[in-house]
Each structure stands twice: as C-alpha cells, then as structure tokens.
Design an enzyme around this catalytic site. Structure first.
Site, PDB file in Angstrom:
ATOM      1  N   ASP A 210      49.560  35.537  47.858  1.00  0.00           N
ATOM      2  CA  ASP A 210      48.226  35.242  47.359  1.00  0.00           C
ATOM      3  C   ASP A 210      47.563  34.325  48.375  1.00  0.00           C
ATOM      4  OD1 ASP A 210      45.951  34.933  45.549  1.00  0.00           O
ATOM      5  OD2 ASP A 210      47.323  35.757  44.048  1.00  0.00           O
ATOM      6  N   HIS A 285      42.977  38.337  48.137  1.00  0.00           N
ATOM      7  CA  HIS A 285      44.041  37.385  47.782  1.00  0.00           C
ATOM      8  C   HIS A 285      45.026  37.252  48.946  1.00  0.00           C
ATOM      9  CE1 HIS A 285      43.109  36.323  43.619  1.00  0.00           C
ATOM     10  NE2 HIS A 285      42.787  37.579  43.395  1.00  0.00           N
ATOM     11  N   GLU A 351      40.056  41.711  42.581  1.00  0.00           N
ATOM     12  CA  GLU A 351      39.117  40.622  42.879  1.00  0.00           C
ATOM     13  C   GLU A 351      38.708  40.502  44.350  1.00  0.00           C
ATOM     14  OE1 GLU A 351      40.095  37.624  39.237  1.00  0.00           O
ATOM     15  OE2 GLU A 351      41.366  37.369  40.991  1.00  0.00           O
TER      16      GLU A 351
HETATM   17  C1  TNX Z   1      43.216  36.643  37.479  1.00  0.00           C
HETATM   18  S1  TNX Z   1      45.082  38.997  36.960  1.00  0.00           S
HETATM   19  C2  TNX Z   1      43.952  36.972  38.594  1.00  0.00           C
HETATM   20  C3  TNX Z   1      44.845  35.964  39.208  1.00  0.00           C
HETATM   21  C4  TNX Z   1      44.712  34.634  38.544  1.00  0.00           C
HETATM   22  C5  TNX Z   1      44.645  34.821  37.041  1.00  0.00           C
HETATM   23  C6  TNX Z   1      44.617  33.541  36.256  1.00  0.00           C
HETATM   24  C7  TNX Z   1      44.635  39.231  38.398  1.00  0.00           C
HETATM   25  C8  TNX Z   1      44.882  40.561  38.870  1.00  0.00           C
HETATM   26  N1  TNX Z   1      44.031  38.250  39.105  1.00  0.00           N
HETATM   27  O1  TNX Z   1      44.586  35.889  40.584  1.00  0.00           O
HETATM   28  O2  TNX Z   1      45.786  33.861  38.903  1.00  0.00           O
HETATM   29  O3  TNX Z   1      43.502  35.573  36.718  1.00  0.00           O
HETATM   30  O4  TNX Z   1      44.823  33.776  34.885  1.00  0.00           O
END
Ligand code: TNX
Length: 781
Positions: A210, A285, A351
């Site tokens: 990450d 990430h 994301e």
């Molecule tokens: C969303 S779930 C994210 C993570 C974060 C999390 C915190 C996902 C695919 N991405 O990067 O850590 O929320 O709850």
C-alpha cells in the site's frame, strides 16, 4: 422379535425426546443457558446427540491416520498434550477400543467431514485433507475450553457421544490483513493462520502493498524494500494529521518479509488448510513503489516519499502509457507467483485517482492507440492486460469492485467492498464474487460506542451486525448464486499498530463471520450463537487471545414521552434477553443492584452505573453515565431553519434529551446543518429562572465539520420580542483531529419562557466546500 421392536421403538422415542431436550437447551434465550458441552463455532450442518455418555482420552488412547494426512490431527494432538500432558500415540495394532480413526471418504464433498463419537471410539471421515482438519477442530471444541491453554492438573478429557455431519456453505471463507499501514511480524501472521483454522476459515488474503509500505522482497527491484518498506516515524500523530515527508528524508519505521519468510508462511498455512492469496496493488495505493522507482509514475509526477500517514486522493499511481511499467509489473508478478502457489492473485485496483493519466502524453497516446474513450477505460485496459498475463500463467485475477468500471476483465473475480452492488453486478454478468461489504465485514470499524473504544475507522460494525451478514443477496438471480464464492473479513490497519489491538478488532467478530460463511442459513440463530460464544470466549481466554468485550457493553438511549414531557432511560445490550443490572448514584454495582426491567424515569441530575451480569456478577465493562437533567429537558423546540435530512439526531427533542453525542458524527445524537446556521427557539412552557445556556458542538475538519463561528442566546417572555443575553465568538482555526466543545453563555439570573439560540455556520470551508455545523444538546440551567 416383539421385544426388539418395543425396545427399538422406545429407543427411537427416547432419542427424539433427548434430541428435543438438547434443542430446547441449546436455544435457551439467555446468555446463560445450557451451553457447556456442545458449543461448536461455527455451528455444524447437522449434529445429533441421541445417547448420553463420553469417550474419554487417557494415556492409552491411540490414533490411526494415514501418514500422508497426519498433519490434519497435529493441532488436536498438540493441544491435548500441552494442556494435559497426554501423548496420543499412533496405533500400531489395529485397536478396536479407545481409538480415534481418521480416513478419507471421497464420496464426501470437499472440506466436508463426519465425526462419530461413541464411548469406545471416534470415527472421522473427511472429503479431503481440510475435512479431516476441520473434524480435529470440532473435536477440540467438544473438549473443555482449557484444552486450548497451558498445562492443567487433572484436566478431564471427555468428549460427549455425538454424531456430526458437516460441510461449509461457501468455499471462500477469508480474512484480509493489511500489513502495509502497519507491519506485523511473521510469528503473528502464523498465529492468525492458526486461528483461521480454529474458525474453519481457509483463505488468508495478504495485503502486502500500500502507499505507506511495500512489504514483499522482490529480488529484481531491491529498492522496493530498501526504500519502500520504510517511512518517517510519525506514530505519535493521528493517521490523518501526519506531515508530508520529503523524498530525501530517511524512513526508519516499517519492515518487510523476505521471500524465505513468505515461503515459510505459505507452507505453514497449507498445513492448516489455509491458502495464502497475495495482493499486489495496482495501479494505485503504490506510493511506496513510486518513492523507490519514480519512473513508474507518469511523466512530470513529482517524486513522492513513502507517506507516514493518510494520503487522499491517491494520485501517485503507475503509468499505463509506458511499456516499462508493464515490464516491471510482470517481473514482480513472476517472483510473486514463485512464492505463492495459490490459484488466485489479487491485484487491488481500488481508489485510483487518474488525474495524472489525463495529462500524461504516454497515457494519451495509449488511449488513442487502443481506441479507448477515457481514463476509466484505460484502467480497464490495464487490468485486462494484467489478467491476460496471470491467466497465461494459470492464475486467476481478483480485484476490488472498481475493476467493474470501464469494463470488467473476462475471468476476473470481484471482491465487493463498496456494499453488495458491485458483487451483484459482477455475478449477474457471470463472474465470480467474494462479498466483503464494509457495513458487515470491515473489522477495522468501531464495534462499540466510540467514546469507549480505541480509535478506529469511522463506521459501526458491532458483533450482532456482523452475525446478520448474508453473502447471497436476495435480489440476485437464483441461477447466479453459485458465483458468490463466499465472503471475507477485512482488517485494515491505519489505526492498528500492535498485535493485541489487532486481536481485539478480530475476535470475537471473526467467530460471527466464520459462522456466516460456514453454517447453513437455517442453523444460524443469534441467541444460540451468543450462548455458544460464551464458551468460545473461554477458549480465547485459555489460548491467550486478546478478544474484545465490547459486545458485553451496556448502552443507553433516552425515551421521551412528549405528552407527559418526561424522559426515561433505556438500557440495552446486543445479546437477547440480557441480564442488565444498575444502580443510581455513586454506589457500588454488585449483586444488590436493581435488575433492569423497563426504562427508568429520570427527573434529576444523576449518575447511573450498569452492567451485563452473569451468575450475579458483572461481566464486561461497566457503563457509567452522568445524566445532566436541566430546565429544557423534553421541552418544545421550534426550528427557524430545519436541520439536514441526514442528521436529525433522535428527532424533534434531540437537542433537549440530555444525551450528549460522541466524537462519532454518525452516532445518532447529532443534528447538523449544511452551510446554514442553527436557529431554534425553546419554549419552557412557563417563566423559569435561567442564568446559563450551554451549546454542545463538534469539529472534525477532515469531513468538513466546523465549530460555530458565533453562538448567541436571546430571551423572551412572549416568543416575539427577544433580547440578546450573550454571545460567544470563535473564529475558524485549523486543526486536524476531531474535537467536542461546549459553548457556555452565562448571564444574570432572570425569568424567561422562550430561549432562542443561534449558532453561526462557517459557511464555506477553507477547502472551498460547504461547511457542516453539528450540535448535540442545548443545556438550560
Ligand atoms: C478503503 S477497501 C480501502 C482501504 C482502507 C479502508 C479503510 C479498499 C479496497 N480500500 O485502502 O484502508 O477503506 O477502512
């Protein structure tokens, strides 16, 4: 013949009677109940106890199991030895008595087993290695919980006579651990794997990469761990208020696994029936990778450092315009596939903010050359290309539900995290799905009232909510249900930096999910589960697992009788028919406390203490609250400006119900206004002497919640002509975290019937967005 018939019929009736009694006692709706003997979690598909009696393990007990499968009995033998000193040795002489026999039965389904305990022998058949392994876990749970712990004198190892036929509902019963946001050592990972086996779970999703840390050694790209695994230590600050580090600052906080470590983990997990599925995040990430190899980002992207805390939006992402990016990723994946024999590789894909792709000449060229329409389709191109590479190497791709955007890769498995929607869409489309929606499966979210819990990710996922999770949504076409492979618990670690905290977030919620993923829907019963959980908790105690007691917490609610203008305090707990006891005032909470039967009328300021009781003793944390009774309680309020639809607190008396909000703006106690002021009038019904008005507010600048910039109190006798009684100004000040503040306005005592309170909203935040104003109570004294 006749007597045989009578006996066998009698026997049948007796067994039915016994079964009914067992059923009744298992379903006893109290946390107490009869729960000592058959408290198996997850609940087996079928369990029959038609006869009383036990099989007792002693020094002469033997085991028969084919050598190639013997590891399936290891955990059982080890626990028995550790706790009792008894070594169950291998049977050399085909004993008939005092023997535990394991064998494969290929007519059984994968992971299924049958377990028949009689007074003389235990027969275990497994559909495969995992089936035998799970039978061992069930066997352990039929023993006293102390079997999970340290040596005990005179531990009686009796296993009740029982017949179990069991198999999982879902083939994917997973846990994801995020080891990037905080690094966890190899030994802890092995412990987690043991506990997955204990809960009959079979997938360990290893979130190795990450933004805040790259945790897997890649021989071809050593800087990934030399640079990417380390960040500047800012652990003393809130995750989202850590300063940006510079590329030349040396990171000292972090860690990574060598390839040897990972192979060791994979082999360890395989013995416990757990498949390790690595997640190699892309295209976002990955700030940690770009900090090590800046050329992986688009041209012109300034070189980042490994961030010490939260990054949002995530713009430092891989450039899909350049061939060299794919060359890098393929080389990384080749090494990953050497380490992890799993059928699946997870490639993240969540994301990604693609602003760089919009500007990058390479990306623009790629979009043009491939006939794509936009950057969403460019992400889809990226994922499909990686999928092809993985498929060519006999691996399946898993991605977070963002892989649906811009066109789904043909064979991809979707991990649905933003609710169930993505999962439903993918399954309807014919792709496999793993359900892991945040509202039920995110174990990094709070599990109890925010003010009583360690800091966690916003969101409320208490134990009973987790237990209610249903992986197959009703709206899914029934012929597509088989695409739901199962579900998964996710533990993101932004706020978790110790092993004991990690355990606290995992247990017992993992037990609830284990049952959701394993047990047939018709056997799932919250009351029954909560009885069995009490025994599971004894196992956790014996095994030294730091589970959370949040589900024992008593919480409160205020009930308002608008007719009588009275308030009553309701006490509750997650469990069915809880034995809650309470005292009012500063006196000890013990067996003399009042038993809570109905809401308690409150008519003065008081301290209340309450707890869940078991066997006349408090269990879990004691709930303590000071209820501040005041002159406006349950009085009528007129809103000159209505509050926002999404934040109405507890309704029309929310601001005068004595209940204060917590720092969690979702806790149901807050009323809020978006870019508007609060302007309310309280009618005290008759002239009353007043000298102090307190307004409770919250600030949480991340989600644009700001303290009021001014609060003014006006008084009136007739509700028409108001005069200013005092004002507090508080200009905006930058602050990263979340806080609560009381705005207290005092004045010379005076008789008044109407009180108008105006709190000024900041209007527009410094970020340019609409500002929120959050108020929980107006205390009139
Ligand atoms: C969303 S779930 C994210 C993570 C974060 C999390 C915190 C996902 C695919 N991405 O990067 O850590 O929320 O709850």
């Amino acid at each position: 013949m006749f007597s045989w018939y009578v006996f066998s019929t009698l026997g049948k009736y007796l067994s039915i009677l016994l079964a009914v009694i067992t059923l009744i006692s298992c379903n006893n709706n109290s946390v107490k109940g009869n729960r000592k003997e058959l408290a198996i979690i997850p609940m087996p598909a079928s369990l029959k106890q038609t006869e009383s009696g036990n099989f007792t393990i002693n020094k002469l007990t033997k085991i028969r199991i084919d050598e190639s499968l013997s590891a399936a009995a290891d955990r059982f033998i080890e626990h028995v030895k550790n706790a009792s000193g008894i070594t169950i040795s291998t049977d050399e002489q085909k004993s008939q008595n005092n023997i535990i026999i394991y064998y494969l039965d290929t007519t059984l389904a994968k992971e299924a087993y049958t377990l028949d305990v009689s007074k003389n022998s235990i027969n275990i058949a497994g559909g495969d290695y995992n089936g035998l392994l799970y039978a061992s876990e069930t066997l352990l749970q039929l023993l006293p919980p102390a079997v999970y712990g340290d040596p005990q004198e005179n531990l009686k190892l009796s296993i009740p006579v029982v017949s179990i036929k069991d198999q999982p509902e879902f083939p994917w019963r997973g846990l994801m651990l995020d080891v990037s946001r905080h690094f966890f050592g190899k030994e802890y990972i092995k412990k987690c794997i043991d506990r997955l086996a204990m809960h009959k779970m079979n997938k360990f999703h290893f979130h190795l990469i990450d933004d805040q840390g790259w945790r897997i050694e890649i021989k071809k790209y050593p800087k990934l761990t030399e640079t990417g695994a380390w960040r500047v230590d800012q652990e003393d600050k809130h995750w989202n208020s850590r300063r940006k580090t510079k590329p030349d600052e040396k990171g000292t906080y972090g860690g990574f696994y060598t390839q040897e470590d990972l192979k060791e983990i994979v082999a360890y997990a395989a013995k416990k029936g757990v498949e390790v599925v690595p997640e190699i995040e892309m295209p976002a990430h990955v700030t940690s990778a770009i900090a090590a190899y800046p050329e992986l980002a688009c041209k012109g992207n300034p070189q980042p450092a490994v961030p010490s805390g939260g990054v949002w939006p995530i713009t430092d992402i891989y450039c899909p315009g350049q061939e060299s990016t794919f060359e890098f990723l393929e080389n990384v994946l080749l090494e990953v596939m050497e380490i992890f024999p799993s059928d699946y590789i997870h490639i993240g894909a969540d994301e990604a903010t693609k602003t760089n792709w919009e500007k990058c000449p390479h990306c623009k060229k790629r979009i043009k050359d491939e006939g794509l329409e936009n950057v969403k389709q460019l992400q889809s191109y990226f994922i499909k290309r990686i999928e092809k590479f993985l498929n060519d190497h006999d691996k399946n791709l898993i991605g977070w539900d963002e892989i649906l955007e811009g066109g789904l890769a043909p064979n991809a498995t979707v991990m649905s995290w933003r609710g169930m929607k993505g999962g439903i869409e993918a399954a309807e489309h014919g792709n496999d799905v793993i359900m892991t929606p945040g509202d039920w499966c995110y174990l990094d979210h709070y599990q109890g009232p925010h003010n009583l819990e360690p800091i966690a990710q916003d969101g409320y996922v208490p134990l009973h909510k987790v237990y209610e999770f249903e992986p197959i949504p009703e709206s899914l076409s029934s012929d597509k249900a088989h695409h739901i492979l199962g579900g998964q618990a996710n533990l993101w670690s932004e706020y978790i930096n110790t092993e004991s905290h990690s355990e606290y977030m995992l247990y017992p919620r993992l037990a609830a999910l284990a049952e959701v993923f394993w047990s047939p829907k018709h056997t799932r019963d919250w009351a029954d589960f909560s009885n069995r959980l009490m025994v599971q908790i004894e196992r956790y105690n014996a095994a030294g697992i730091n589970y959370s007691k949040s589900s024992f917490l008593v919480t409160s609610d205020m009930e308002i009788d608008l007719e009588k203008r009275e308030i009553k305090l309701q006490l509750r707990n997650e469990y069915p028919n809880p034995d809650i006891r309470y005292v009012m005032g500063d006196i000890p909470l013990n067996d003399k406390a009042n038993i809570y039967k109905e809401p308690i009328k409150i008519d003065s300021t008081t301290v209340i203490k309450a707890s869940l009781f078991e066997d006349d003793k408090p269990v879990g944390p004691v709930f303590t609250d000071t209820i501040k009774f005041h002159k406006a309680v349950a009085k009528n309020i007129t809103y000159n400006i209505p509050c926002h639809d999404s934040y109405q607190g507890t309704g029309e008396t929310s601001l005068v119900n004595t209940i204060r909000g917590t720092k969690n703006f979702h806790d149901g106690q807050w009323q809020a206004w978006l870019s508007k002021d609060m302007d309310v009038v309280i009618d005290l019904e008759k002239p009353v002497e007043v000298s102090k008005v307190t307004i409770g507010a919250m600030e949480n600048q991340g989600p644009d919640i700001y303290y009021p910039t001014a609060v003014t109190v006006y008084l009136s006798d007739d509700g028409k002509n108001f005069k200013n009684a005092g004002q507090i100004n508080r200009p905006y000040a930058a602050n990263g975290g979340a806080g609560l503040m009381d705005f207290v306005i005092t004045f010379a005592p005076q008789q008044t019937q109407y009180i108008r309170v105006v709190a000024k909203n900041l209007g527009v935040s410094p970020k340019g967005s609409d500002a929120w104003l959050f108020i929980d109570e107006i205390v009139v004294e």
